[in-house]
Motif scaffolding. Sequence first.
Motif, PDB file in Angstrom:
ATOM      1  N   THR A 178      -3.230 -11.676  -6.278  1.00 41.64           N
ATOM      2  CA  THR A 178      -1.891 -10.959  -6.908  1.00 41.64           C
ATOM      3  C   THR A 178      -2.065  -9.181  -6.923  1.00 41.64           C
ATOM      4  O   THR A 178      -2.818  -8.979  -7.256  1.00 41.64           O
ATOM      5  N   ALA A 179      -1.153  -8.780  -7.606  1.00 46.75           N
ATOM      6  CA  ALA A 179      -0.896  -7.299  -8.260  1.00 46.75           C
ATOM      7  C   ALA A 179      -2.242  -6.973  -9.287  1.00 46.75           C
ATOM      8  O   ALA A 179      -2.903  -5.883  -8.675  1.00 46.75           O
ATOM      9  N   ALA A 180      -2.244  -7.972 -10.220  1.00 48.56           N
ATOM     10  CA  ALA A 180      -3.275  -7.448 -10.481  1.00 48.56           C
ATOM     11  C   ALA A 180      -4.618  -8.167 -10.309  1.00 48.56           C
ATOM     12  O   ALA A 180      -5.755  -7.337 -10.768  1.00 48.56           O
ATOM     13  N   ASP A 181      -4.194  -8.912  -8.878  1.00 48.96           N
ATOM     14  CA  ASP A 181      -6.374  -8.921  -8.862  1.00 48.96           C
ATOM     15  C   ASP A 181      -6.258  -7.674  -7.786  1.00 48.96           C
ATOM     16  O   ASP A 181      -7.557  -7.106  -8.173  1.00 48.96           O
ATOM     17  N   HIS A 182      -5.426  -7.441  -7.374  1.00 44.79           N
ATOM     18  CA  HIS A 182      -5.260  -6.122  -6.279  1.00 44.79           C
ATOM     19  C   HIS A 182      -6.182  -5.039  -7.655  1.00 44.79           C
ATOM     20  O   HIS A 182      -7.387  -3.660  -7.216  1.00 44.79           O
ATOM     21  N   ASP A 183      -5.786  -4.444  -9.024  1.00 49.14           N
ATOM     22  CA  ASP A 183      -5.896  -3.674  -9.629  1.00 49.14           C
ATOM     23  C   ASP A 183      -7.454  -3.552  -9.877  1.00 49.14           C
ATOM     24  O   ASP A 183      -8.173  -3.104 -10.156  1.00 49.14           O
ATOM     25  N   GLN A 184      -7.640  -5.040 -10.081  1.00 48.47           N
ATOM     26  CA  GLN A 184      -9.481  -5.495 -10.514  1.00 48.47           C
ATOM     27  C   GLN A 184     -10.408  -4.839  -9.651  1.00 48.47           C
ATOM     28  O   GLN A 184     -11.569  -4.335 -10.650  1.00 48.47           O
ATOM     29  N   VAL A 185     -10.070  -5.132  -8.313  1.00 47.66           N
ATOM     30  CA  VAL A 185     -10.931  -4.909  -7.384  1.00 47.66           C
ATOM     31  C   VAL A 185     -10.676  -3.339  -7.257  1.00 47.66           C
ATOM     32  O   VAL A 185     -11.796  -2.549  -7.476  1.00 47.66           O
ATOM     33  N   LEU A 186      -9.802  -2.265  -7.630  1.00 52.76           N
ATOM     34  CA  LEU A 186     -10.300  -0.943  -7.393  1.00 52.76           C
ATOM     35  C   LEU A 186     -11.229  -0.479  -8.810  1.00 52.76           C
ATOM     36  O   LEU A 186     -11.443   0.165  -8.537  1.00 52.76           O
ATOM     37  N   PRO A 200     -16.129  -6.704  10.826  1.00 51.73           N
ATOM     38  CA  PRO A 200     -15.355  -5.466  10.612  1.00 51.73           C
ATOM     39  C   PRO A 200     -14.813  -6.274   9.232  1.00 51.73           C
ATOM     40  O   PRO A 200     -13.344  -6.774   9.633  1.00 51.73           O
ATOM     41  N   VAL A 201     -14.888  -5.960   8.654  1.00 52.55           N
ATOM     42  CA  VAL A 201     -14.336  -5.815   7.035  1.00 52.55           C
ATOM     43  C   VAL A 201     -14.153  -4.390   6.391  1.00 52.55           C
ATOM     44  O   VAL A 201     -15.161  -3.666   6.542  1.00 52.55           O
ATOM     45  N   THR A 202     -13.175  -4.524   5.694  1.00 56.56           N
ATOM     46  CA  THR A 202     -13.230  -3.218   4.883  1.00 56.56           C
ATOM     47  C   THR A 202     -14.581  -3.271   3.681  1.00 56.56           C
ATOM     48  O   THR A 202     -14.638  -4.957   3.063  1.00 56.56           O
ATOM     49  N   VAL A 203     -14.290  -2.196   2.721  1.00 53.91           N
ATOM     50  CA  VAL A 203     -14.792  -2.411   1.969  1.00 53.91           C
ATOM     51  C   VAL A 203     -14.321  -3.382   0.829  1.00 53.91           C
ATOM     52  O   VAL A 203     -14.353  -4.090  -0.374  1.00 53.91           O
ATOM     53  N   PHE A 204     -13.272  -2.658   0.039  1.00 46.50           N
ATOM     54  CA  PHE A 204     -11.460  -3.248   0.155  1.00 46.50           C
ATOM     55  C   PHE A 204     -11.858  -4.931   0.043  1.00 46.50           C
ATOM     56  O   PHE A 204     -12.161  -6.138  -0.820  1.00 46.50           O
ATOM     57  N   ASP A 205     -11.970  -5.803   0.731  1.00 51.45           N
ATOM     58  CA  ASP A 205     -11.631  -6.712   1.419  1.00 51.45           C
ATOM     59  C   ASP A 205     -13.525  -7.477   1.276  1.00 51.45           C
ATOM     60  O   ASP A 205     -13.315  -8.761   0.552  1.00 51.45           O
ATOM     61  N   LEU A 206     -14.615  -6.601   1.286  1.00 45.67           N
ATOM     62  CA  LEU A 206     -15.296  -7.485   1.023  1.00 45.67           C
ATOM     63  C   LEU A 206     -15.184  -7.578  -0.387  1.00 45.67           C
ATOM     64  O   LEU A 206     -16.145  -8.338  -1.082  1.00 45.67           O
ATOM     65  N   VAL A 207     -15.624  -6.547  -1.307  1.00 40.68           N
ATOM     66  CA  VAL A 207     -15.159  -6.779  -2.753  1.00 40.68           C
ATOM     67  C   VAL A 207     -14.600  -7.965  -3.090  1.00 40.68           C
ATOM     68  O   VAL A 207     -14.243  -8.371  -4.358  1.00 40.68           O
ATOM     69  N   SER A 208     -13.373  -8.057  -2.181  1.00 39.61           N
ATOM     70  CA  SER A 208     -12.281  -8.691  -3.660  1.00 39.61           C
ATOM     71  C   SER A 208     -12.356 -10.146  -3.173  1.00 39.61           C
ATOM     72  O   SER A 208     -11.977 -11.592  -3.448  1.00 39.61           O
ATOM     73  N   MET A 209     -13.777 -10.958  -2.243  1.00 36.07           N
ATOM     74  CA  MET A 209     -13.957 -11.635  -1.970  1.00 36.07           C
ATOM     75  C   MET A 209     -14.604 -12.752  -3.507  1.00 36.07           C
ATOM     76  O   MET A 209     -14.745 -13.775  -3.917  1.00 36.07           O
ATOM     77  N   GLY A 210     -15.107 -11.749  -5.121  1.00 36.00           N
ATOM     78  CA  GLY A 210     -15.377 -11.398  -5.883  1.00 36.00           C
ATOM     79  C   GLY A 210     -14.502 -12.836  -6.562  1.00 36.00           C
ATOM     80  O   GLY A 210     -14.530 -12.940  -7.613  1.00 36.00           O
ATOM     81  N   MET A 211     -13.166 -12.860  -5.936  1.00 34.50           N
ATOM     82  CA  MET A 211     -12.041 -13.138  -6.750  1.00 34.50           C
ATOM     83  C   MET A 211     -11.946 -14.862  -6.935  1.00 34.50           C
ATOM     84  O   MET A 211     -11.736 -15.665  -6.933  1.00 34.50           O
ATOM     85  N   TRP A 212     -13.219 -15.655  -6.000  1.00 33.16           N
ATOM     86  CA  TRP A 212     -13.128 -16.795  -5.376  1.00 33.16           C
ATOM     87  C   TRP A 212     -13.415 -17.426  -6.661  1.00 33.16           C
ATOM     88  O   TRP A 212     -11.888 -18.639  -6.511  1.00 33.16           O
TER      89      TRP A 212
END
Lengths: 238, 286
Positions: free
Chosen positions: A106-114, A84-96
């Motif tokens: 960060t907020a900037a990371d958030h924007d990058q994911v979007l 159970p994870v959201t698409v957003f969480d799956l994609v933000s793994m790319g920030m590793w």
Amino acid sequence: MAAFALDNLALGYAGHIAVSQLNGTFASGSLTAIVGPNGSGKSTVLKGLAGLLKPISGHIACHDIELHDIAYLPQVGEVDVSFPVTVFDLVSMGMWKKRGLFKPHTAADHDQVLNALVQVGLKDFGASQIASLSGGQLQRALFARLILQDAQAILLDEPFTAIDENTSEGLMALITEWHKQGRTILAVLHDFNFVRRHFPRTLLLAKQPVAWGATADVLSTDNLMEVQRLLEARKSSA
Amino acid sequence: MTLYDLLIAPFAELVFMRKALVGTVALSVSSCPIGVFMILRRMSLAGDAMSHAILPGVAGAFLMFGLSILPMTIGGLVAGLAVALLAGLVSRNTIQREDSSLAAFYLISLACGVALISARGSSVDLVHILFGTVLALNNQSLVLITGVSSLTLIVLAGVWRALIAECLDPLFLRSVSNFGPVVHFTFLALVVLNLVAGFNALGTLLSVGLMILPAATARFWTVRVETMCLLASLIGVVSGYVGLVLSYHFNIASSPAIILTTGVVYIASLLFSRRDFPSHVERKFS
């Protein structure tokens, strides 16, 4: 300049050799398809390059690439879509690479994911559970994760299996874009016509390299018959 | 009988009931989130196997040092980790899968434990170890349980991101970090640690129940892992309290009373949670 230089490389599992006699280089900035019949060692080569498998013999030299600068896309089946994870969480793994284990996003990371979600056409899917995605949508999400990984070398294991043609073409456009940016890209593929259209270079495998070079030369009738011959020789010796 | 008599008096008047409550609450807080990851990793039954695997360590220590909490804990920890490591080693290097190698080693381990106890102890000892003594928790065991609980929560918070990645997409984790095997082993160590802490309060058999049942119940109500962990802990805590109250008034053994309470919550959730089937299930059958 070579991104990966293979020197008499043999790879396999639990002492069992899956592919051997690999000699040659993937040039920095090259776009290569890896093709061959099932069990010919295509995925094994990618895993070796991604550092997921230790060579049984020989070795791999990564000249101007750090290991953490290699992005690896596993086959779709490797991801546990029931988790159970959201698409957003799956994609933000790319920030590793940037954030590692502990650093908060960060907020900037958030924007990058979007942003990455927009690029793969999943703008409105951030809050969806990955279990609700179709095969093609999941693959788009994994490509969004690749965008965030921002890696010098990108290794794709069957990126277009079980997804529709529209999605394949869309994702191929991303790959072409990465190629233009000078990244080194390898993809395991099945569709020879697709490879001829989009990939300048090809490695043809049948447990060993059969041909490796410009796609038009590699995918010749002679070479494909050679693959057939090798397969039959193995069958009759088994 | 007033509400006070019913719900509060048992704990206000009896020290052993208070201690039992503190023990189950502390244990729920840590072992329920561990249970959430167990069920999400399809390891619910491995928890049961691990709880049996710790028996010879506990029994051996019990025979050597008597009913002393520290040796029994260390013994259980050693036996549990040994079985987990051996099973992992065998499945990585042979044709055996992890489930069959785990089954093999836990059965060997369980047989050793039962043999140890039957050779030297009485069947009362076995019942004591298997079914726990939540009503006889001493201060030493409470310190152990709360210590394990705190440590578990700290470690869990530390490895959280990696643990999620390891469950969701282990190859991705291995491709971006060398942390994969470390996370896997850390998680197994936490499982064993919580089972060992739990055997003291609930017994080896029922400590798994407190780990798995609240987690499986929480899965019915939410799709967020964080919420699932919190909800599972809450269910564990409430069931612990209700179970103790029931065991007091109806004179039933406390450990089964607690687990049966979690069981009732599970079945009620199964029947009444209004969540639709996850869409991947629909997709598979459509």
